[in-house]
Design a protein around this motif. Sequence first.
Motif, PDB file in Angstrom:
ATOM      1  N   GLY A  32       0.707  -1.277  -0.109  1.00  0.00           N
ATOM      2  CA  GLY A  32       0.118  -0.236   0.008  1.00  0.00           C
ATOM      3  C   GLY A  32       1.011   1.389  -0.088  1.00  0.00           C
ATOM      4  O   GLY A  32       0.168   2.402   0.123  1.00  0.00           O
TER       5      GLY A  32
ATOM      6  N   LYS B 242       4.241   1.365  -4.214  1.00  0.00           N
ATOM      7  CA  LYS B 242       5.371   0.837  -5.281  1.00  0.00           C
ATOM      8  C   LYS B 242       4.807   0.628  -6.649  1.00  0.00           C
ATOM      9  O   LYS B 242       5.286   0.839  -7.794  1.00  0.00           O
ATOM     10  CB  LYS B 242       6.083  -0.379  -4.621  1.00  0.00           C
ATOM     11  CG  LYS B 242       6.658  -0.149  -3.364  1.00  0.00           C
ATOM     12  CD  LYS B 242       7.253  -1.522  -2.721  1.00  0.00           C
ATOM     13  CE  LYS B 242       6.117  -2.567  -2.590  1.00  0.00           C
ATOM     14  NZ  LYS B 242       5.034  -2.414  -1.233  1.00  0.00           N
ATOM     15  N   SER B 243       3.569  -0.372  -6.765  1.00  0.00           N
ATOM     16  CA  SER B 243       3.002  -0.767  -7.991  1.00  0.00           C
ATOM     17  C   SER B 243       2.436   0.670  -8.770  1.00  0.00           C
ATOM     18  O   SER B 243       2.836   0.798  -9.990  1.00  0.00           O
ATOM     19  CB  SER B 243       1.766  -1.388  -7.738  1.00  0.00           C
ATOM     20  OG  SER B 243       2.189  -2.392  -7.026  1.00  0.00           O
ATOM     21  N   THR B 244       2.035   1.744  -8.067  1.00  0.00           N
ATOM     22  CA  THR B 244       1.645   2.927  -8.767  1.00  0.00           C
ATOM     23  C   THR B 244       2.731   3.480  -9.564  1.00  0.00           C
ATOM     24  O   THR B 244       2.780   3.890 -10.646  1.00  0.00           O
ATOM     25  CB  THR B 244       0.775   3.758  -7.594  1.00  0.00           C
ATOM     26  OG1 THR B 244      -0.354   3.042  -7.120  1.00  0.00           O
ATOM     27  CG2 THR B 244       0.478   4.951  -8.537  1.00  0.00           C
TER      28      THR B 244
END
Length: 228
Positions: A42, A45-47
């Motif tokens: 959350g 990182k993925s964003t």
Amino acid sequence: MSIVLSNIKKIYQMGDTQVAALAGITLEISAGEFTAIMGPSGSGKSTLMNILGCLDRPTSGSYMLDGEEVATLKDDELAVTRNKKIGFVFQNFNLLPRMSAQQNVALPLVYAGVVKQERDSMAAAALSMVGLADRMHHRPNELSGGQRQRVAIARALVNNPSIIMADEPTGNLDSKSGNEIMEIFTKLNKEGRTIVLVTHEIEIAQFTRRIISFRDGLIISDEALLKV
Ligand code: ADP
Ligand code: ADP
């Protein structure tokens, strides 16, 4: 300079509340760097990887990729930049099960319009780079997990992208196979490729030369690793 982010924000609207997945990221990653992104679930990182990989655009801020502003590109322009510049490696390999290693690796070249004979030789060369010259005609289910991920790395390399982005590339591998994958990334980096990877494991991050840590959509540390 390869990647320059200036005050990048990504805001998701959830009903009447807003979530700042990235709350103002300023960051430079030079051509040829080998960088790990860490941080709790959350933390953004993925964003960040989606924006770096030209899969998504920030809500605001500037992203200069090899001198081109990509934060404001239209979807089709973003796709062109992505296909030209970025190679992706995923935790789950994302290989097509009915295709051989060589056919999987050649797929990005099909989309790029390269003729078959050239595709076959480029795919074979990419598989050689990851040590799989003798597994070209195997299907994914005839390969070990580590070998599958090497096929996926070859596929990411075949277009000769300037940047390889890997999201938890060792997350589904035992530690021996994971270390072998990191040795391949280390070799590719020594040959001059820029590599950015997300990992939860400090042992994996320590193969890189820089660890950037995220928390609540912000960078909380950015540390160079000295290598002898
Ligand atoms: P990480 O990869 O570090 O786990 P993410 O980038 O997936 O973090 O998520 C960062 C924050 O943004 C989290 O609070 C998450 O719930 C939120 N978020 C991510 N994607 C979306 C989305 N598509 N819609 C709404 N909120 C999202
Ligand atoms: P590595 O140590 O290189 O990751 P393994 O020890 O898991 O590989 O596998 C050894 C050999 O067995 C590999 O060369 C691979 O081709 C073959 N192999 C592994 N898993 C399977 C499988 N599920 N089906 C067929 N062959 C396999």
